[in-house]
Design an enzyme around this catalytic site. Sequence first.
Site, short mmCIF file in Angstrom:
data_model
loop_
_atom_site.label_atom_id
_atom_site.label_comp_id
_atom_site.label_asym_id
_atom_site.label_seq_id
_atom_site.Cartn_x
_atom_site.Cartn_y
_atom_site.Cartn_z
N CYS A 77 0.86 -1.14 0.07
CA CYS A 77 -0.06 0.05 -0.07
C CYS A 77 0.83 1.40 0.04
O CYS A 77 0.56 2.39 -0.67
CB CYS A 77 -1.14 -0.24 1.16
SG CYS A 77 -0.52 -0.98 2.60
N ARG A 106 7.81 -10.96 4.87
CA ARG A 106 7.11 -10.51 6.16
C ARG A 106 7.92 -11.85 7.10
O ARG A 106 7.84 -12.97 6.81
CB ARG A 106 5.78 -11.04 6.49
CG ARG A 106 4.81 -9.79 5.58
CD ARG A 106 3.39 -10.20 6.19
NE ARG A 106 2.64 -9.12 5.07
CZ ARG A 106 1.31 -9.03 4.85
NH1 ARG A 106 0.63 -9.92 5.68
NH2 ARG A 106 0.77 -8.26 4.06
N GLN A 144 0.91 -10.86 -3.36
CA GLN A 144 -0.57 -10.60 -3.24
C GLN A 144 -1.20 -10.16 -4.43
O GLN A 144 -0.29 -9.45 -5.35
CB GLN A 144 -0.79 -9.25 -2.12
CG GLN A 144 -0.13 -9.88 -0.72
CD GLN A 144 -0.39 -8.63 0.29
OE1 GLN A 144 0.22 -7.37 -0.01
NE2 GLN A 144 -1.22 -8.81 1.36
N ASP A 164 -2.72 -7.62 -5.16
CA ASP A 164 -3.35 -6.65 -4.20
C ASP A 164 -3.65 -5.28 -5.13
O ASP A 164 -3.14 -5.07 -6.11
CB ASP A 164 -1.85 -6.14 -3.47
CG ASP A 164 -2.20 -5.40 -2.36
OD1 ASP A 164 -3.42 -5.28 -1.92
OD2 ASP A 164 -1.03 -5.15 -1.52
N HIS A 193 -5.48 -1.07 -4.57
CA HIS A 193 -5.98 -0.08 -3.67
C HIS A 193 -6.83 0.74 -4.44
O HIS A 193 -6.42 1.24 -5.51
CB HIS A 193 -5.01 0.57 -3.13
CG HIS A 193 -3.90 -0.27 -2.25
ND1 HIS A 193 -2.98 -0.90 -2.57
CD2 HIS A 193 -4.16 -0.75 -0.95
CE1 HIS A 193 -2.19 -1.94 -1.71
NE2 HIS A 193 -3.18 -1.66 -0.67
N LYS A 228 -12.23 -4.48 8.35
CA LYS A 228 -12.25 -5.24 7.38
C LYS A 228 -13.34 -6.43 6.92
O LYS A 228 -13.87 -6.68 8.03
CB LYS A 228 -10.80 -6.08 7.03
CG LYS A 228 -10.70 -7.19 7.89
CD LYS A 228 -9.55 -8.02 7.52
CE LYS A 228 -9.20 -9.06 8.71
NZ LYS A 228 -8.19 -9.61 8.58
N HIS A 237 -8.42 -1.19 0.54
CA HIS A 237 -7.29 -2.33 0.16
C HIS A 237 -8.16 -3.63 -0.06
O HIS A 237 -9.07 -3.90 0.70
CB HIS A 237 -6.33 -2.66 1.61
CG HIS A 237 -5.93 -1.60 2.10
ND1 HIS A 237 -4.30 -1.61 2.27
CD2 HIS A 237 -6.22 -0.31 2.86
CE1 HIS A 237 -4.07 -0.34 3.11
NE2 HIS A 237 -5.12 0.14 3.41
#
Length: 659
Positions: A354, A383, A401, A403, A405, A486, A532
């Site tokens: 992000c 991570r 991911q 991912d 946004h 979320k 997200h």
Amino acid sequence: MPDLRITVASPAERAEREVPQGTTAADVVGGDRAVVVARVNGVLRDLTHVLADGDVVEAVRNDEPDGRAVVRHSAAHVLAQAVQELHPEAKLGIGPPIENGFYYDFDVDKPFTPEDLSALDKKMQAIVKEGQAFARRVVTEDEARAELADEPYKLELIGLKGGSDGSSGGEESVEVGGGELTIYDNLRRDGSRAWRDLCRGPHVPTTRAIPAFKLMRTAAAYWRGSEKNPQLQRVYGTAWESKDAQKEYLNFLAEAEKRDHRRLGAELDLFSFPDEIGSGLAVFHPKGGVIRKVMEDYSRRRHEEAGYEFVNTPHLTKGKLFEVSGHLDWYAEGMYPPMELDEGQRYYMKPMNCPMHNLIFRARGRSYRELPLPLFEFGTVYRYEKSGVVQGLTRARGFTQDDAHIYCTREQMAEQLDRLLTFVLNLLRDYGLDDFYLELSTRDPEKSVGTDEAWEEATETLRQAAQKQSLELVLDPGGAAFYGPKISVQAKDAIGRTWQMSTIQLDFNLPERFELEYQAADGTRQRPVMIHRALFGSIERFFAVLLEHYAGAFPPWLAPVQVVGIPITDAHVPYLQDVAAQLRARGIRVEVDTSDDRMQKKIRNAQKQKVPFMLLAGDEDAAKGAVSFRYRNGEQKNGVPVADAVAEVLDAVERRVQV
RNA sequence: GCCCCUGUAGCUCAGUUGGUCAGAGCAACCGCCUUGUAAGCGGUAGGUCGUCGGUUCGAAUCCGACCGGGGGCUCCA
């Protein structure tokens, strides 16, 4: 003595009855061995519970959820009794029922060995066979303290109960609960006491009412779940209302083990975790790689159609970025430690995409006309998971991911969430998952940033979007990330296990920290809202879920090898290679098995590799310009003209059906 | 990170109380066989027994540390 008026309830009916004083629940609903406890005015009680005027009594059978839990709880007690008989020094922790079973924690000098476990199992069998009665006894706190003087953990529980009356109700457990302290005595047939334990109950009437149980494994667990507390030895077991029900559960476990993606990944040559690279970091082999590619390609296509913009960002960044985003405050221990470069400049591997996407948004002035602006990336993040939690592809240290946004105005937010949820669910369905429920994770006040109002608005918006989907909505209080609430999509797989898949999170915080702005129609500068979202969560994890869901037998569109040509003899290789060329020209992943194995062996190999279509050809087929299908289920279809065979394969792939 | 279990050829596993115990099957490779729906036959090659230390006359076998893996706690996509 006056009679009592009570109501006997069952799912089917309610009946008023008059019974004498002193009547127990068992007198009213007992008799059937499957009835293990009673629900009196909505509260579970022992069958020995004495009824009062006006009570509503309901039988609880051992094959319904509450009844099973009681059977399991009682099994946990039998375990504890067995442990203290065989290991008198053992101190008791807690022993609740859990999903599919129970556990009990013990403080012992030496951890239990597998031999200890089977000895305990035997001892438990003996106790069950003996038919000891569970007898409830109300005690005062002082009496409890005196009786349990040798049980430090139980004393601690009594203290917890005494100290915090009703303040939060948070520490309620199965040992102590409600308004009074109770001890359960296990009484032998002659009435003598075999054992006792501080417990809220209720319990089955006698140990005989535990029809099936099995000790499963041992593990360590922190007392009351905190790393600061001593570690106890936990024994896990399962217990059921019948031997058959238990057998079914054990079969389910065996099936789950067969589907384990780590096992299938090796068997099907899809991926591996080379020691040389490090824990939690996977490499995808060609066959896993092609599945992944197909998954990604399809996802890209769908995102393109839905109007997403594609971006790319680096894996590494100066620490400043994560100071701005707040990750170094909130998430530092989940990040790989920094590398120091250029006179102390700290670079970090990114744990999330992000902040990078925010920089793209901020790269130039933005107009309200551009919103909503969805930025999408297959972004690989790293991570630093604690060594004990890394697990196959589902919990890795490096993963990618899918991912995105979405930057939008507050007014657009609700509609965006709505469309997003529909998009997510439809895409998941395309990959073959179709049984979902939604989970709404709300603020954890200990671990969050932002104002109450912002959280409330965000949470409510998410809730409304979720409710439109006509799916079950479950609450997960305090489960949100630090920057916003979320929704997650939970999917059930082929054998009924649920997996957390997609997450959609609202974020009022990062736009603030990054000072994101757009220019509104009236010329003012406004702050966008950020959504997200990841559909797969991580590609690796989604890959693992699909692998287990399909037990390795992917539908043709995902199968790494879609067709294997199997010649009856070497003479038919050229014929099949010609068929294969026709398939390949249409984009089908096809191989011809030219090894010098016999045809039967080639079938076995293709079968073990779970190839959706085997195409065989010998003299008979070749003479007719045909091939013979063999499917994964062993069925065959002979003499199919080549053009028809090609069409059949293509059709299955294009429609993304399972075969 | 903590506790327990575990680590022998690419894979699955044998290796008795430390002393020809470095083995088997599958896979791989080389031959023979030419075959109609889940393993044809024969042969060859392949391991400093996770790594590093220690105990011992001698260690795959005992001890320690570290690195993997598994099951949990905790955490989470």
